[in-house]
Design a protein around this motif. Structure first.
Motif, PDB file in Angstrom:
ATOM      1  N   MET A   1       1.073  -0.867  -0.550  1.00 40.25           N
ATOM      2  CA  MET A   1       0.032   0.226  -0.429  1.00 40.25           C
ATOM      3  C   MET A   1       0.913   1.247   0.054  1.00 40.25           C
ATOM      4  O   MET A   1       1.527   1.188   0.679  1.00 40.25           O
ATOM      5  N   LYS A   2       0.720   2.097  -0.802  1.00 42.07           N
ATOM      6  CA  LYS A   2       1.462   2.652  -1.152  1.00 42.07           C
ATOM      7  C   LYS A   2       0.141   4.115  -0.535  1.00 42.07           C
ATOM      8  O   LYS A   2      -0.726   4.498  -0.657  1.00 42.07           O
ATOM      9  N   LYS A   3       1.040   5.025   0.697  1.00 43.16           N
ATOM     10  CA  LYS A   3      -0.316   6.120   1.398  1.00 43.16           C
ATOM     11  C   LYS A   3      -0.520   7.210   0.097  1.00 43.16           C
ATOM     12  O   LYS A   3      -1.565   8.452   0.083  1.00 43.16           O
ATOM     13  N   ASP A   4       0.764   7.767  -0.622  1.00 34.48           N
ATOM     14  CA  ASP A   4      -0.275   8.253  -1.407  1.00 34.48           C
ATOM     15  C   ASP A   4      -0.392   8.313  -3.014  1.00 34.48           C
ATOM     16  O   ASP A   4      -0.685   8.486  -3.927  1.00 34.48           O
ATOM     17  N   GLY A   5      -0.506   6.561  -3.175  1.00 39.06           N
ATOM     18  CA  GLY A   5      -1.024   5.906  -4.365  1.00 39.06           C
ATOM     19  C   GLY A   5      -3.395   6.351  -3.807  1.00 39.06           C
ATOM     20  O   GLY A   5      -3.186   6.930  -3.884  1.00 39.06           O
ATOM     21  N   GLN A   6      -2.601   5.897  -5.339  1.00 43.83           N
ATOM     22  CA  GLN A   6      -4.579   6.048  -5.605  1.00 43.83           C
ATOM     23  C   GLN A   6      -5.485   6.029  -5.337  1.00 43.83           C
ATOM     24  O   GLN A   6      -5.475   4.571  -4.304  1.00 43.83           O
ATOM     25  N   ILE A   7      -6.770   6.179  -4.610  1.00 44.72           N
ATOM     26  CA  ILE A   7      -7.911   6.329  -4.237  1.00 44.72           C
ATOM     27  C   ILE A   7      -8.508   5.376  -5.366  1.00 44.72           C
ATOM     28  O   ILE A   7      -9.035   5.632  -6.597  1.00 44.72           O
ATOM     29  N   ILE A   8      -9.443   3.574  -5.921  1.00 43.08           N
ATOM     30  CA  ILE A   8      -9.977   3.052  -6.162  1.00 43.08           C
ATOM     31  C   ILE A   8     -11.180   3.167  -5.813  1.00 43.08           C
ATOM     32  O   ILE A   8     -11.849   2.518  -4.809  1.00 43.08           O
ATOM     33  N   ILE A   9     -11.962   3.700  -6.635  1.00 41.54           N
ATOM     34  CA  ILE A   9     -13.890   3.360  -6.735  1.00 41.54           C
ATOM     35  C   ILE A   9     -14.682   2.327  -7.626  1.00 41.54           C
ATOM     36  O   ILE A   9     -14.418   2.701  -8.631  1.00 41.54           O
ATOM     37  N   ILE A  10     -14.579   1.693  -7.041  1.00 42.72           N
ATOM     38  CA  ILE A  10     -14.952   0.153  -7.714  1.00 42.72           C
ATOM     39  C   ILE A  10     -16.638   0.535  -7.785  1.00 42.72           C
ATOM     40  O   ILE A  10     -17.584   0.139  -6.898  1.00 42.72           O
ATOM     41  N   GLU A  11     -17.379   1.319  -8.507  1.00 45.32           N
ATOM     42  CA  GLU A  11     -18.764   1.661  -8.658  1.00 45.32           C
ATOM     43  C   GLU A  11     -19.480   1.636  -9.960  1.00 45.32           C
ATOM     44  O   GLU A  11     -19.123   2.365 -11.111  1.00 45.32           O
TER      45      GLU A  11
END
Length: 142
Positions: free
Chosen positions: A1-11
């Motif tokens: 996990m990269k804390k500055d990585g992407q936030i992925i929303i699967i919706e």
């Protein structure tokens, strides 16, 4: 996990995805927010070398492939499971069986979609702050 990585929303519901993205952006996080509306494309997307997610928010009830089925695929892929990316379910359903199944899929959280914007913002802030502070095994800490 990269804390500055992407936030992925699967919706699959465009409005729900846009609201969650807006909440995250309103909170001032600098993580890139990516909405994936088709759950069948997620595995290919996550395997791209430039993708290093910080968090995954997933709906459960989606056409083609449910959030549960997708979670099974993520867990079965050694490259993805090694990334230690928190997988959070967001759903309109909140019955005990749905919640129990989510945790059997090794979800790191289950939350009900909220209609009050300020309450939604408060919940998202707590989730993100928790994971920003959490220590996890990681090959590339940040």
């Amino acid at each position: 996990m990269k804390k500055d990585g992407q936030i992925i929303i699967i919706e699959d519901d465009r409005d729900d995805g846009d609201i969650l993205k807006e909440v995250i952006e309103d909170l001032g996080y600098e993580n890139e927010v990516i909405i994936l509306p088709d759950s069948t494309l997620v595995m290919e997307f996550l395997q791209r070398p430039e993708i290093a997610p910080f968090l995954i928010f997933s709906d459960i009830n989606m056409p083609k492939m449910s959030g549960y089925e997708l979670r099974d695929e993520v867990l079965a892929d050694p490259n993805l499971s090694d990334k230690t990316v928190p997988y959070i379910f967001f759903s309109t359903a909140s019955d005990p069986d749905t919640i129990k199944t989510a945790y059997k899929k090794a979800a790191q959280g289950f939350f009900t979609k909220l209609s009050n914007y300020d309450d939604y913002k408060d919940v998202i802030k707590k989730i993100i702050e928790y994971w920003k502070a959490a220590k996890v095994p990681d090959k590339d800490p940040s």
